[in-house]
Each structure stands twice: as structure tokens, then as C-alpha cells.
Design a protein around this motif. Structure first.
Motif, PDB file in Angstrom:
ATOM      1  N   ASP A   1      41.043  49.322  60.820  1.00  0.00           N
ATOM      2  CA  ASP A   1      39.817  48.887  60.161  1.00  0.00           C
ATOM      3  C   ASP A   1      40.158  48.067  58.922  1.00  0.00           C
ATOM      4  OD1 ASP A   1      37.846  51.921  60.707  1.00  0.00           O
ATOM      5  OD2 ASP A   1      38.418  50.257  62.029  1.00  0.00           O
ATOM      6  N   VAL A   2      39.335  47.059  58.703  1.00  0.00           N
ATOM      7  CA  VAL A   2      39.487  46.247  57.506  1.00  0.00           C
ATOM      8  C   VAL A   2      39.104  47.079  56.289  1.00  0.00           C
ATOM      9  CG1 VAL A   2      38.709  44.203  56.271  1.00  0.00           C
ATOM     10  CG2 VAL A   2      39.006  44.116  58.760  1.00  0.00           C
ATOM     11  N   GLN A   3      39.953  47.084  55.305  1.00  0.00           N
ATOM     12  CA  GLN A   3      39.665  47.791  54.064  1.00  0.00           C
ATOM     13  C   GLN A   3      39.850  46.839  52.886  1.00  0.00           C
ATOM     14  OE1 GLN A   3      41.497  51.602  53.544  1.00  0.00           O
ATOM     15  NE2 GLN A   3      41.107  52.240  55.649  1.00  0.00           N
ATOM     16  N   LEU A   4      38.871  46.841  52.018  1.00  0.00           N
ATOM     17  CA  LEU A   4      38.895  45.999  50.827  1.00  0.00           C
ATOM     18  C   LEU A   4      38.534  46.877  49.644  1.00  0.00           C
ATOM     19  CD1 LEU A   4      36.870  43.055  52.369  1.00  0.00           C
ATOM     20  CD2 LEU A   4      39.308  43.025  51.901  1.00  0.00           C
ATOM     21  N   GLN A   5      39.419  46.979  48.697  1.00  0.00           N
ATOM     22  CA  GLN A   5      39.214  47.847  47.544  1.00  0.00           C
ATOM     23  C   GLN A   5      39.180  47.008  46.285  1.00  0.00           C
ATOM     24  OE1 GLN A   5      38.691  51.326  47.507  1.00  0.00           O
ATOM     25  NE2 GLN A   5      38.141  50.780  45.409  1.00  0.00           N
ATOM     26  N   ALA A   6      38.008  46.894  45.698  1.00  0.00           N
ATOM     27  CA  ALA A   6      37.839  46.102  44.485  1.00  0.00           C
ATOM     28  C   ALA A   6      37.979  46.979  43.250  1.00  0.00           C
ATOM     29  CB  ALA A   6      36.472  45.427  44.480  1.00  0.00           C
ATOM     30  N   SER A   7      38.524  46.402  42.210  1.00  0.00           N
ATOM     31  CA  SER A   7      38.668  47.115  40.941  1.00  0.00           C
ATOM     32  C   SER A   7      38.699  46.104  39.803  1.00  0.00           C
ATOM     33  CB  SER A   7      39.946  47.953  40.941  1.00  0.00           C
ATOM     34  OG  SER A   7      41.089  47.126  41.085  1.00  0.00           O
ATOM     35  N   GLY A   8      38.660  46.619  38.583  1.00  0.00           N
ATOM     36  CA  GLY A   8      38.782  45.755  37.411  1.00  0.00           C
ATOM     37  C   GLY A   8      37.498  45.476  36.663  1.00  0.00           C
ATOM     38  N   GLY A   9      36.394  45.979  37.181  1.00  0.00           N
ATOM     39  CA  GLY A   9      35.142  45.767  36.475  1.00  0.00           C
ATOM     40  C   GLY A   9      35.099  46.539  35.162  1.00  0.00           C
ATOM     41  N   GLY A  10      34.074  46.289  34.399  1.00  0.00           N
ATOM     42  CA  GLY A  10      33.927  46.975  33.125  1.00  0.00           C
ATOM     43  C   GLY A  10      32.819  46.363  32.301  1.00  0.00           C
ATOM     44  N   SER A  11      32.777  46.757  31.043  1.00  0.00           N
ATOM     45  CA  SER A  11      31.774  46.256  30.114  1.00  0.00           C
ATOM     46  C   SER A  11      32.455  45.414  29.043  1.00  0.00           C
ATOM     47  CB  SER A  11      31.028  47.416  29.456  1.00  0.00           C
ATOM     48  OG  SER A  11      30.325  48.173  30.417  1.00  0.00           O
ATOM     49  N   VAL A  12      31.949  44.217  28.849  1.00  0.00           N
ATOM     50  CA  VAL A  12      32.500  43.320  27.830  1.00  0.00           C
ATOM     51  C   VAL A  12      31.367  42.614  27.120  1.00  0.00           C
ATOM     52  CG1 VAL A  12      34.657  42.913  29.072  1.00  0.00           C
ATOM     53  CG2 VAL A  12      32.712  41.382  29.445  1.00  0.00           C
ATOM     54  N   GLN A  13      31.683  42.060  25.981  1.00  0.00           N
ATOM     55  CA  GLN A  13      30.697  41.246  25.269  1.00  0.00           C
ATOM     56  C   GLN A  13      30.745  39.819  25.802  1.00  0.00           C
ATOM     57  OE1 GLN A  13      31.533  41.827  21.035  1.00  0.00           O
ATOM     58  NE2 GLN A  13      29.782  43.237  20.973  1.00  0.00           N
ATOM     59  N   ALA A  14      29.650  39.132  25.623  1.00  0.00           N
ATOM     60  CA  ALA A  14      29.594  37.735  26.036  1.00  0.00           C
ATOM     61  C   ALA A  14      30.747  36.960  25.413  1.00  0.00           C
ATOM     62  CB  ALA A  14      28.260  37.120  25.619  1.00  0.00           C
ATOM     63  N   GLY A  15      31.355  36.127  26.227  1.00  0.00           N
ATOM     64  CA  GLY A  15      32.520  35.375  25.783  1.00  0.00           C
ATOM     65  C   GLY A  15      33.839  36.035  26.140  1.00  0.00           C
ATOM     66  N   GLY A  16      33.767  37.276  26.575  1.00  0.00           N
ATOM     67  CA  GLY A  16      34.975  38.007  26.929  1.00  0.00           C
ATOM     68  C   GLY A  16      35.477  37.681  28.315  1.00  0.00           C
ATOM     69  N   SER A  17      36.534  38.410  28.718  1.00  0.00           N
ATOM     70  CA  SER A  17      37.181  38.157  30.001  1.00  0.00           C
ATOM     71  C   SER A  17      37.424  39.458  30.748  1.00  0.00           C
ATOM     72  CB  SER A  17      38.536  37.454  29.781  1.00  0.00           C
ATOM     73  OG  SER A  17      38.382  36.217  29.134  1.00  0.00           O
ATOM     74  N   LEU A  18      37.473  39.342  32.047  1.00  0.00           N
ATOM     75  CA  LEU A  18      37.848  40.441  32.927  1.00  0.00           C
ATOM     76  C   LEU A  18      38.603  39.848  34.104  1.00  0.00           C
ATOM     77  CD1 LEU A  18      34.600  42.625  33.186  1.00  0.00           C
ATOM     78  CD2 LEU A  18      36.753  43.323  32.133  1.00  0.00           C
ATOM     79  N   ARG A  19      39.486  40.649  34.684  1.00  0.00           N
ATOM     80  CA  ARG A  19      40.134  40.237  35.922  1.00  0.00           C
ATOM     81  C   ARG A  19      39.857  41.270  36.994  1.00  0.00           C
ATOM     82  NH1 ARG A  19      46.426  39.099  37.679  1.00  0.00           N
ATOM     83  NH2 ARG A  19      46.533  41.377  37.630  1.00  0.00           N
ATOM     84  N   LEU A  20      39.227  40.825  38.049  1.00  0.00           N
ATOM     85  CA  LEU A  20      38.954  41.687  39.191  1.00  0.00           C
ATOM     86  C   LEU A  20      40.089  41.562  40.201  1.00  0.00           C
ATOM     87  CD1 LEU A  20      35.163  40.962  39.821  1.00  0.00           C
ATOM     88  CD2 LEU A  20      36.224  42.544  38.196  1.00  0.00           C
ATOM     89  N   SER A  21      40.379  42.657  40.860  1.00  0.00           N
ATOM     90  CA  SER A  21      41.388  42.674  41.920  1.00  0.00           C
ATOM     91  C   SER A  21      40.770  43.230  43.192  1.00  0.00           C
ATOM     92  CB  SER A  21      42.577  43.550  41.528  1.00  0.00           C
ATOM     93  OG  SER A  21      43.197  43.091  40.363  1.00  0.00           O
ATOM     94  N   CYS A  22      41.249  42.745  44.309  1.00  0.00           N
ATOM     95  CA  CYS A  22      40.801  43.260  45.603  1.00  0.00           C
ATOM     96  C   CYS A  22      42.014  43.426  46.488  1.00  0.00           C
ATOM     97  CB  CYS A  22      39.797  42.305  46.245  1.00  0.00           C
ATOM     98  SG  CYS A  22      39.297  42.791  47.907  1.00  0.00           S
ATOM     99  N   GLU A  23      42.312  44.669  46.810  1.00  0.00           N
ATOM    100  CA  GLU A  23      43.422  44.958  47.705  1.00  0.00           C
ATOM    101  C   GLU A  23      42.906  44.992  49.144  1.00  0.00           C
ATOM    102  OE1 GLU A  23      45.708  47.819  44.461  1.00  0.00           O
ATOM    103  OE2 GLU A  23      45.759  48.314  46.594  1.00  0.00           O
ATOM    104  N   ALA A  24      43.502  44.162  49.969  1.00  0.00           N
ATOM    105  CA  ALA A  24      43.048  44.021  51.346  1.00  0.00           C
ATOM    106  C   ALA A  24      44.073  44.597  52.317  1.00  0.00           C
ATOM    107  CB  ALA A  24      42.807  42.550  51.654  1.00  0.00           C
TER     108      ALA A  24
END
Length: 124
Positions: A1-24
Motif C-alpha cells: 500500500d502507498v504510504q505518505l507521512q507528512a510532518s513539519g507543520g506548526g505555528s509561526v508568525q507571519a513572515g516566518g518559515s516552515l519546512r514540511l516533509s513527506c516520507e513516501a
């Protein structure tokens, strides 16, 4: 089965940065399109970016161009979404999704395989 696991979300202020990851895992497509869509409360799914495993071609919707960057690791098992200059309107649950091949006008919001989402909240 195809599995996709996303992570890296969160709370930031406007102008900030985040990096999301997806392990497939769990698929053996020779050529596939993998990307991200998001869904904000009360809104439709919105495909925002994708990348071709074969050519490395990328696509972004206009609202994230110049702020988001999609990439895939050399093993082609993890796809990343680097998000910078985040805006309040980027707040949503972000999902990764994959489809075999590269259809005309591919939209990750409609891909048949998708994983659990990760929440991104941007505050002013």
C-alpha cells in the motif's frame, strides 16, 4: 500500500518559515508526480505544488511562487516543501499526495494517493 507521512507543520508568525516533509513508501512507480495540497477550514482543497520524480520539473500555484520551494531527496523517498514569508492565508492542513506519471495539468488535490495532513497555522 502507498504510504505518505507528512510532518513539519506548526505555528509561526507571519513572515516566518516552515519546512514540511513527506516520507513516501509502498509504491514502485517508475515515474510519478508527488506534491502538496492544502485545505483551510470551510474551503476547497487547493493543489499548491508538485514535482516530477523523472524530470524534476516543478509546479507552483501563483500564490506561493517565490515563497515555497518543493524538492525531493536523491533516494526519491522524501519530498520537502520549504515555506518562507508565510502569510496568514497560508493557514491550512497540508497534505502530500502522489500519482503515477505526469498527467496533463496534474493537480495534487485530485491525486489518488494521499497521506495524513499536517497543520500549518500562521498568525499575524
Amino acid at each position: 500500500d502507498v504510504q505518505l507521512q507528512a510532518s513539519g507543520g506548526g505555528s509561526v508568525q507571519a513572515g516566518g518559515s516552515l519546512r514540511l516533509s513527506c516520507e513516501a513508501s509502498g509504491f514502485n512507480f517508475d515515474d510519478y508526480a508527488i506534491g502538496w495540497f492544502r485545505q483551510a477550514p470551510g474551503k476547497e482543497r487547493e493543489g499548491i505544488s508538485l514535482i516530477s520524480s523523472f524530470s524534476g520539473s516543478t509546479y507552483y500555484i501563483d500564490s506561493v511562487k517565490g515563497r515555497f520551494t518543493i524538492s525531493i531527496d536523491s533516494a526519491k523517498t522524501t519530498v520537502y516543501l520549504q515555506m518562507s514569508s508565510l502569510k496568514v492565508e497560508d493557514t491550512a492542513v497540508y497534505y502530500c499526495a502522489v500519482d503515477k506519471g505526469w498527467a496533463e495539468n496534474p493537480d495534487p488535490a485530485t491525486f489518488p494517493h494521499r497521506g495524513q495532513g499536517t497543520q500549518v497555522t500562521v498568525s499575524s
